[in-house]
Design a protein around this motif. Structure first.
Motif, PDB file in Angstrom:
ATOM      1  N   VAL A   7       0.949  -1.095   0.280  1.00  0.00           N
ATOM      2  CA  VAL A   7      -0.561   0.430   0.263  1.00  0.00           C
ATOM      3  C   VAL A   7       0.462   1.210   0.075  1.00  0.00           C
ATOM      4  CG1 VAL A   7      -1.902  -0.833   1.314  1.00  0.00           C
ATOM      5  CG2 VAL A   7      -0.180   0.411   2.584  1.00  0.00           C
ATOM      6  N   SER A   8       0.347   2.269  -1.040  1.00  0.00           N
ATOM      7  CA  SER A   8       1.025   3.738  -0.803  1.00  0.00           C
ATOM      8  C   SER A   8      -0.407   4.418   0.616  1.00  0.00           C
ATOM      9  CB  SER A   8       0.864   4.314  -1.673  1.00  0.00           C
ATOM     10  OG  SER A   8       1.553   3.731  -3.002  1.00  0.00           O
ATOM     11  N   VAL A   9       0.072   4.942   1.240  1.00  0.00           N
ATOM     12  CA  VAL A   9      -0.521   5.976   2.054  1.00  0.00           C
ATOM     13  C   VAL A   9      -0.182   7.432   1.978  1.00  0.00           C
ATOM     14  CG1 VAL A   9      -1.386   6.580   4.604  1.00  0.00           C
ATOM     15  CG2 VAL A   9      -0.836   3.505   4.439  1.00  0.00           C
ATOM     16  N   THR A  10      -1.556   7.881   1.556  1.00  0.00           N
ATOM     17  CA  THR A  10      -1.264   9.820   1.460  1.00  0.00           C
ATOM     18  C   THR A  10      -0.957  10.709   2.825  1.00  0.00           C
ATOM     19  OG1 THR A  10      -1.143   9.102  -0.797  1.00  0.00           O
ATOM     20  CG2 THR A  10      -1.359  11.679   0.033  1.00  0.00           C
ATOM     21  N   VAL A  11      -0.073  11.477   2.989  1.00  0.00           N
ATOM     22  CA  VAL A  11      -1.185  11.807   4.610  1.00  0.00           C
ATOM     23  C   VAL A  11      -1.515  13.188   4.138  1.00  0.00           C
ATOM     24  CG1 VAL A  11       0.460  12.766   6.740  1.00  0.00           C
ATOM     25  CG2 VAL A  11       1.101  10.750   5.806  1.00  0.00           C
TER      26      VAL A  11
ATOM     27  N   VAL B 191       2.097   9.870  12.188  1.00  0.00           N
ATOM     28  CA  VAL B 191       1.592   8.792  11.661  1.00  0.00           C
ATOM     29  C   VAL B 191       1.773   7.495  11.069  1.00  0.00           C
ATOM     30  CG1 VAL B 191       0.120   8.607   9.154  1.00  0.00           C
ATOM     31  CG2 VAL B 191       0.403  11.236   9.935  1.00  0.00           C
ATOM     32  N   VAL B 192       3.311   7.201  11.382  1.00  0.00           N
ATOM     33  CA  VAL B 192       3.773   6.363  11.162  1.00  0.00           C
ATOM     34  C   VAL B 192       3.318   5.428  12.204  1.00  0.00           C
ATOM     35  CG1 VAL B 192       6.147   5.084  11.448  1.00  0.00           C
ATOM     36  CG2 VAL B 192       5.609   7.062   9.321  1.00  0.00           C
ATOM     37  N   GLN B 193       3.599   6.189  13.784  1.00  0.00           N
ATOM     38  CA  GLN B 193       3.183   5.370  14.903  1.00  0.00           C
ATOM     39  C   GLN B 193       1.712   4.703  14.634  1.00  0.00           C
ATOM     40  OE1 GLN B 193       3.697   7.316  18.241  1.00  0.00           O
ATOM     41  NE2 GLN B 193       6.345   7.788  17.639  1.00  0.00           N
TER      42      GLN B 193
ATOM     43  N   MET C 218       0.451  -1.825  10.171  1.00  0.00           N
ATOM     44  CA  MET C 218       1.217  -2.030   8.530  1.00  0.00           C
ATOM     45  C   MET C 218       2.888  -2.229   8.955  1.00  0.00           C
ATOM     46  SD  MET C 218       0.962   1.522   6.066  1.00  0.00           S
ATOM     47  CE  MET C 218       2.370   1.588   5.069  1.00  0.00           C
ATOM     48  N   GLN C 219       3.276  -2.419   7.402  1.00  0.00           N
ATOM     49  CA  GLN C 219       4.856  -3.108   8.284  1.00  0.00           C
ATOM     50  C   GLN C 219       5.171  -1.981   7.068  1.00  0.00           C
ATOM     51  OE1 GLN C 219       5.652  -6.875   7.138  1.00  0.00           O
ATOM     52  NE2 GLN C 219       7.918  -6.810   6.673  1.00  0.00           N
ATOM     53  N   VAL C 220       5.628  -0.742   7.457  1.00  0.00           N
ATOM     54  CA  VAL C 220       6.305   0.662   7.238  1.00  0.00           C
ATOM     55  C   VAL C 220       8.086   0.392   6.303  1.00  0.00           C
ATOM     56  CG1 VAL C 220       6.903   2.395   7.751  1.00  0.00           C
ATOM     57  CG2 VAL C 220       4.625   2.013   8.481  1.00  0.00           C
ATOM     58  N   GLU C 221       7.250   0.501   5.188  1.00  0.00           N
ATOM     59  CA  GLU C 221       8.880  -0.021   4.219  1.00  0.00           C
ATOM     60  C   GLU C 221       9.546   1.606   4.215  1.00  0.00           C
ATOM     61  OE1 GLU C 221       8.114  -2.289   0.670  1.00  0.00           O
ATOM     62  OE2 GLU C 221       7.459  -3.552   2.247  1.00  0.00           O
ATOM     63  N   GLN C 222       9.040   1.963   4.480  1.00  0.00           N
ATOM     64  CA  GLN C 222       9.851   4.265   3.674  1.00  0.00           C
ATOM     65  C   GLN C 222       8.845   5.062   3.987  1.00  0.00           C
ATOM     66  OE1 GLN C 222      11.611   3.979  -0.393  1.00  0.00           O
ATOM     67  NE2 GLN C 222       9.535   3.149  -1.271  1.00  0.00           N
ATOM     68  N   VAL C 223       9.325   6.291   4.784  1.00  0.00           N
ATOM     69  CA  VAL C 223       8.876   7.351   4.509  1.00  0.00           C
ATOM     70  C   VAL C 223       8.945   8.257   3.804  1.00  0.00           C
ATOM     71  CG1 VAL C 223       8.008   8.743   6.729  1.00  0.00           C
ATOM     72  CG2 VAL C 223       8.317   6.101   7.152  1.00  0.00           C
ATOM     73  N   LEU C 224       8.719   8.345   3.401  1.00  0.00           N
ATOM     74  CA  LEU C 224       8.838   9.542   1.928  1.00  0.00           C
ATOM     75  C   LEU C 224       8.517  11.056   2.519  1.00  0.00           C
ATOM     76  CD1 LEU C 224       7.843   7.517  -1.057  1.00  0.00           C
ATOM     77  CD2 LEU C 224       9.933   7.390  -0.263  1.00  0.00           C
TER      78      LEU C 224
ATOM     79  N   GLY D  95      -4.558  12.261  10.216  1.00  0.00           N
ATOM     80  CA  GLY D  95      -3.563  11.912   9.438  1.00  0.00           C
ATOM     81  C   GLY D  95      -3.025  11.457   7.999  1.00  0.00           C
ATOM     82  N   VAL D  96      -4.572  10.361   8.244  1.00  0.00           N
ATOM     83  CA  VAL D  96      -3.999  10.098   6.641  1.00  0.00           C
ATOM     84  C   VAL D  96      -5.409  10.621   5.652  1.00  0.00           C
ATOM     85  CG1 VAL D  96      -4.597   7.856   5.039  1.00  0.00           C
ATOM     86  CG2 VAL D  96      -3.814   7.629   7.320  1.00  0.00           C
ATOM     87  N   ALA D  97      -4.598  10.753   4.207  1.00  0.00           N
ATOM     88  CA  ALA D  97      -5.365  11.544   3.375  1.00  0.00           C
ATOM     89  C   ALA D  97      -6.071  10.670   2.223  1.00  0.00           C
ATOM     90  CB  ALA D  97      -4.668  12.537   2.723  1.00  0.00           C
ATOM     91  N   SER D  98      -4.840   9.290   2.112  1.00  0.00           N
ATOM     92  CA  SER D  98      -5.930   7.971   1.511  1.00  0.00           C
ATOM     93  C   SER D  98      -4.915   7.166   1.699  1.00  0.00           C
ATOM     94  CB  SER D  98      -5.827   8.693  -0.031  1.00  0.00           C
ATOM     95  OG  SER D  98      -4.818   8.121  -1.307  1.00  0.00           O
ATOM     96  N   VAL D  99      -5.483   5.664   1.184  1.00  0.00           N
ATOM     97  CA  VAL D  99      -4.604   4.708   1.389  1.00  0.00           C
ATOM     98  C   VAL D  99      -4.853   3.980   0.161  1.00  0.00           C
ATOM     99  CG1 VAL D  99      -4.323   2.478   2.813  1.00  0.00           C
ATOM    100  CG2 VAL D  99      -4.711   4.567   3.974  1.00  0.00           C
TER     101      VAL D  99
END
Lengths: 431, 77
Positions: free
Chosen positions: B4-8, B19-21, B28-34, B57-61
């Motif tokens: 998944v891509s989560v848009t903040v 948001v990551v927390q 969610m297993q977080v791989e990248q925080v861009l 804080g999540v705009a879309s998943v």
């Protein structure tokens, strides 16, 4: 266009090839250089100079406009001057402080309806023109644009966008190409500044496909390759090669977004993405990424897609990420500057449109060694033409983000093609 | 697992850690925080993607797409 040198009689200038002579006021309109320096009016012997900043809200009253020797419109950087040619000469020569970029006679403008006689003349001319066209024998139709070909000097694509005659090179501009990587040992790029990173797990930035090297070649290839015609647009741009598609040609959103993040963080004014998925909906992460990239001075250009087959009456649609309105979508043109048969059409409704067009048929560019060059087609090939042209404009104007986007549209060549296929037309390099 | 891509959203761009927390707390297993884009990528167990939308804080998943080029020999790329 107004050309004072072509004036038909003293004190007048001619508008276009036909039509009434346009009257002038005898005053001159000076465009001042883009700085805030003061003009030394006294040196040119001018007194009684009005400045729009001396009036509330910059509103200069009409009597001041009529009676002053000169009026400066500070917010526009333009002055209207009533003076002798010698006085204007002093100002134009830059002896009066702030440089003057151009001097043109002030024209008298009219509302277009000059009255019944003028209207009737226009109507008569229009009818004459229309009947002339309708009654003309078949075959007298003016021929379409000549088909562009590769020459010994440059590919047809480089020629079509005017890169071969541009004074700009992309020097000092970072161009990120997010693709299958780059052939780091390609001899045409020896000595060039290249920063390469891979966002594909288990693979280095070396191009194992060819697509990425081809796209980088078009956007940033050399001015004079050791052999063959020039195929690159921004020949002195700094290359940022982000590998987001693996050697098998596939990649995920995560890698592509990581590449975009890298390019934005490295302040690349141009990010070229010749990739996509054939989905008709905008993908929210790309809309957000495109918008935030623009806000940070990075323009993202992406391929509209190759899912049309116009030969069979199928028009296709702009896929993701190009169908995000915040990303500049590029359609492909053929050598007649018509939409290439595979080039996707704008989606119906808002967003998802083709924004600009560029050469994308039979495009010769770099390919990993030992092949060295390859000629292929696609909106993937059109996209780096736009990226290269954007780099030239970024160098020429200093503009970034949405301003750079607007410049590409503003300076492009309109085509006699549907806007759903070609957007605002063919992008053109600065002269 | 679903990638998944989560848009903040814009208001939480400067508070990505929180948001990551929240995303991790929902599996969610977080791989990248861009941080340049305000997007977080990773994966979740199949069928649990919707739970991430509730994180502040999540705009879309969005499920990640795969982009695929034609093979190098194809005439249209």
């Amino acid at each position: 266009m107004i050309d004072p040198q072509a004036a038909g009689e003293p004190g007048s200038v001619r508008h276009g090839a036909v039509g009434p002579l346009t009257r002038t006021t005898g005053r001159q309109v000076l465009v001042l250089a883009d700085d805030d320096g003061a003009v030394d009016w006294a040196r040119a012997g001018l007194r009684d100079v009005a400045d729009s900043r001396d009036f509330a809200d910059g509103l200069v009253p009409p009597e001041v406009l009529r009676e002053s020797a000169a009026i400066v419109f500070a917010a526009l950087g333009i002055a209207v001057v009533a003076a002798e040619p010698a006085q204007v000469g002093v100002l134009a020569a830059g002896d009066g402080g702030r440089p003057v970029l151009s001097v043109s006679p002030e024209l008298v403008h009219h509302v277009l309806d000059e009255g019944a006689a003028s209207y009737a003349r226009g109507y008569r001319d229009g009818v004459a023109d229309l009947t002339g066209r309708l009654l003309a024998a078949p075959g007298e139709e003016p021929p379409g644009p000549a088909r562009l070909e590769d020459t010994r000097q440059a590919t047809w694509g480089v020629r079509a966008v005017g890169a071969d005659t541009s004074s700009r090179s992309g020097r000092g501009i970072r161009v990120a190409v997010l693709d299958t990587g780059f052939d780091l040992a390609h001899p045409d790029f020896a000595g060039r500044a290249v920063t390469a990173r891979s966002f594909v797990a288990g693979e280095g930035p070396q191009d194992g496909h060819g697509h990425g090297t081809h796209c980088i070649g078009t956007a940033c290839g050399p001015r004079t390759p050791p052999s063959g015609p020039r195929y690159g647009v921004a020949h002195e741009a700094e290359i940022f090669a982000g590998k987001v598609l693996g050697d098998d040609g596939s990649g995920t959103d995560a890698g592509i977004l990581a590449g975009m993040n890298w390019a934005v963080t490295n302040r690349c004014p141009v990010i070229s993405m010749s990739l996509g998925a054939d989905v008709p909906e905008a993908h929210p992460p790309y809309s957000a990424a495109g918008r935030r990239a623009l806000a940070q001075g990075s323009l993202v250009v992406a391929a509209a897609g190759n899912n049309a087959d116009r030969r069979a009456g199928s028009w296709g649609f702009v896929g993701a990420p190009a169908n995000s309105p915040e990303i500049l979508a590029v359609g492909a043109l053929d050598q007649a500057l018509a939409p290439a048969w595979f080039s996707a059409r704008s989606l119906p409704g808002r967003g998802g449109q083709v924004d600009v067009a560029a050469p994308g048929a039979d495009v010769c560019s770099a390919w990993p060694m030992p092949a060295r060059y390859n000629t292929i087609s696609g909106t993937s090939m059109a996209t780096p033409h736009v990226a290269g042209v954007a780099a030239l404009w970024a160098e020429a104007t200093g503009r970034r983000g949405l301003e750079l986007w607007a410049t590409l549209v503003q300076e492009g060549e309109r085509l006699l093609q549907p806007s759903v296929d070609a957007g605002s037309g063919l992008v053109l390099a600065p002269r | 697992m679903t990638r998944v891509s989560v848009t903040v959203d814009d208001r939480h761009l400067s508070a990505l850690d929180g948001v990551v927390q929240g995303l991790r707390a929902r599996g969610m297993q977080v791989e990248q925080v861009l941080d340049g884009l305000g997007i977080i990528t990773g994966s979740v167990p199949a069928g649990t993607l919707g739970a991430l939308s509730a994180v502040t804080g999540v705009a879309s998943v969005d499920e990640q797409r795969v982009h695929r080029l034609p093979p190098p020999g194809a005439p249209v790329q």
